[in-house]
Write an enzyme that holds these catalytic residues in place. Structure first.
Site, mmCIF file in Angstrom:
data_model
loop_
_atom_site.group_PDB
_atom_site.id
_atom_site.type_symbol
_atom_site.label_atom_id
_atom_site.label_comp_id
_atom_site.label_asym_id
_atom_site.label_seq_id
_atom_site.Cartn_x
_atom_site.Cartn_y
_atom_site.Cartn_z
ATOM 1 C CB CYS A 168 15.599 -12.996 -3.365
ATOM 2 S SG CYS A 168 16.785 -13.823 -2.344
ATOM 3 C CE1 TYR A 188 -3.416 -2.743 0.864
ATOM 4 C CE2 TYR A 188 -2.348 -2.992 2.995
ATOM 5 C CZ TYR A 188 -3.259 -3.418 2.059
ATOM 6 O OH TYR A 188 -4.027 -4.521 2.329
HETATM 7 N N1 LLP Z 1 -15.620 -4.678 8.380
HETATM 8 C C1 LLP Z 1 -15.451 -5.116 7.126
HETATM 9 C C2 LLP Z 1 -16.596 -5.681 6.400
HETATM 10 C C3 LLP Z 1 -14.194 -5.033 6.509
HETATM 11 O O1 LLP Z 1 -14.030 -5.441 5.259
HETATM 12 C C4 LLP Z 1 -13.109 -4.499 7.233
HETATM 13 C C5 LLP Z 1 -11.778 -4.411 6.641
HETATM 14 C C6 LLP Z 1 -13.327 -4.055 8.555
HETATM 15 C C7 LLP Z 1 -14.599 -4.162 9.090
HETATM 16 C C8 LLP Z 1 -12.240 -3.485 9.402
HETATM 17 O O2 LLP Z 1 -11.642 -2.345 8.842
HETATM 18 P P1 LLP Z 1 -10.585 -1.520 9.699
HETATM 19 O O3 LLP Z 1 -11.298 -0.981 10.897
HETATM 20 O O4 LLP Z 1 -9.506 -2.452 10.102
HETATM 21 O O5 LLP Z 1 -10.090 -0.459 8.828
HETATM 22 N N2 LLP Z 1 -5.104 -4.746 4.836
HETATM 23 C C9 LLP Z 1 -5.513 -3.360 4.794
HETATM 24 C C10 LLP Z 1 -6.864 -3.164 5.422
HETATM 25 C C11 LLP Z 1 -7.904 -4.059 4.810
HETATM 26 C C12 LLP Z 1 -9.250 -3.921 5.442
HETATM 27 C C13 LLP Z 1 -10.180 -4.935 4.910
HETATM 28 N N3 LLP Z 1 -11.471 -4.869 5.502
HETATM 29 C C14 LLP Z 1 -4.461 -2.497 5.459
HETATM 30 O O6 LLP Z 1 -3.496 -3.040 5.972
HETATM 31 O O7 LLP Z 1 -4.563 -1.277 5.452
#
Ligand code: LLP
Length: 406
Positions: free
Chosen positions: A330, A304
């Site tokens: 790598c 990201y």
């Molecule tokens: N609810 C649903 C339906 C979701 O898809 C997500 C996150 C959340 C709650 C929680 O979102 P949060 O509060 O953590 O922002 N890997 C990415 C974030 C992906 C989030 C996916 N869905 C990152 O590292 O920024």
């Protein structure tokens, strides 16, 4: 937050790379939300995809939290840890029939995000009880890959399709007890939260859905990643959320429960990745600090372009210099930070990569056949759970045991 001397001690005791989590901070973040959003029927369903460490989940279970799950694996894991099924919501994306049946049999509330799945339920499971996920038509998030609202994403049912939804619900005699939306991760503007709420509320009428028990507004609350980044005024935001929701309940005619599903907000700041520098290399234009971890263990900077603050725990007062902080994989792109000013880094120094509590270990893998780091959870000044690192022999054994020559 955990002190530097404790972190250095843990790095020595457990070896690096090592994830260290402050369990108390995570619980504090959970409790804070009830102060920010003073609505009596608020429920927090932690998005366990952010970090499924069992030590952290157990602390949240004791504190009363529920969970947002996105796969049968997460549902199974949550139930195994003792989360009551009433406190779990299942929001799968593009689920198979088998996955649907598997989770249905657990009794966990299903959140359905496509007309095609809804049609199958109406056909095959008349009378079922469920929640429906809508696309809030608001686009926000800390990067394009994690924005879930708006035309370009695959998530949820379009708000325009409410009549088709109603027809299917009627046809199957379905009970819609909740409506859901999730706008994105790392929402930059409080206004987006309010707009998404209002868009969902506009269709959450008695006439459309008379059996509602809750509205779920997803996750997405942001935390600062850069030292100079401002922290959102969650007190003001929570007051406005409460006001908007109370107004809605008046017009709906009943006080519904309000759910949020934060992952990042609760977990990000609670975790650090400790990594040891083993190589300092002076290239023509760059000084490279080479570490014993790499992007499969903390992928956010590569995936990201995310900023993660880094501290040199071993030499905090060293003369500032510019470094590329690189991993041991790598690939050229394997960098935690590019051209970052840090106190002089020497070989064997321990670096702490901050905000590593959310979407780091959980998104990890063993690319290049490097086992994932160990994890420790600290609460009340002591280690309450350790998850050890697989040895190279165990990893090899595991892979080979899953394979059968034909
Ligand atoms: N609810 C649903 C339906 C979701 O898809 C997500 C996150 C959340 C709650 C929680 O979102 P949060 O509060 O953590 O922002 N890997 C990415 C974030 C992906 C989030 C996916 N869905 C990152 O590292 O920024």
């Amino acid at each position: 937050m955990l002190g530097d001397s404790l972190l250095l001690h843990l790095a020595g005791e457990y070896g690096t790379p090592l994830f260290v989590y402050d369990g108390d901070l995570m619980v504090e973040r959970y409790r804070d939300l009830f102060g920010f959003i003073p609505y009596p029927k608020l429920e927090i369903r932690y998005a366990m995809k952010a970090n499924y460490n069992p030590g952290l989940l157990k602390l949240l279970l004791e504190a009363g939290a529920g969970l947002d799950t996105v796969s049968p694996g997460e549902v199974f894991f949550a139930l195994k840890l003792g989360f009551p099924r009433e406190r779990i919501i299942y929001t799968a994306n593009n689920m198979t029939d088998a996955e649907f049946e598997q989770v249905l049999s657990t009794g966990v509330t299903m959140n359905i995000g496509s007309l095609s799945r809804l049609a199958k339920i109406a056909e095959q499971h008349p009378g079922a009880t469920l929640c429906l996920r809508f696309n809030p038509d608001v686009c926000d998030g800390d990067n394009a890959k994690t924005m879930t609202g708006g035309d370009l994403t695959k998530f949820g049912i379009l708000l325009d399709a409410v009549d088709e939804v109603k027809a299917l619900v009627k046809k199957g005699g379905l009970h819609v007890v909740g409506l859901h939306e999730h706008t994105g991760s790392g929402l930059q503007h409080a206004e987006s939260v309010f707009r998404s709420m209002k868009n969902l509320m506009a269709i959450a009428t008695q006439e459309n859905f008379p059996e509602l028990q809750f509205l779920d507004f997803g996750g997405g609350f942001k935390v600062p990643y850069r030292p100079d980044e401002h922290r959102i005024d969650y007190v003001a935001m929570g007051a406005e959320i409460t006001r908007i929701f109370e107004d809605f309940c008046k017009s709906y005619g009943r006080k519904l429960a309000m759910y949020f599903e934060p992952g990042k907000y609760m977990a990000a700041e609670s975790g650090l990745l400790l990594t040891e520098v083993n190589t300092i290399k002076h290239n023509r234009s760059r000084v490279i600090a080479g570490c014993d971890s790499g992007f499969p263990q903390l992928i956010r900077p590569v995936l990201y372009n995310a900023y993660h603050h880094i501290r040199n725990l071993s030499n905090p007062d060293g003369k500032k210099q510019i470094y590329d902080v690189c991993g041991n994989i790598c690939e050229t792109g394997d960098r935690f930070a590019e051209q970052r000013e840090l106190p002089e880094i020497r070989e064997y120094d321990i670096l702490a990569i901050e905000n590593a509590g959310a979407y780091c270990y959980s998104m990890g893998g063993i690319y290049n056949l490097r086992p994932m780091p160990a994890e420790v959870v600290i609460s009340q000044g002591r280690v309450i759970m350790e998850r050890r690192r697989q040895s190279v022999e165990e990893m090899t054994q595991q892979i080979l045991s899953e394979c059968m020559e034909k």
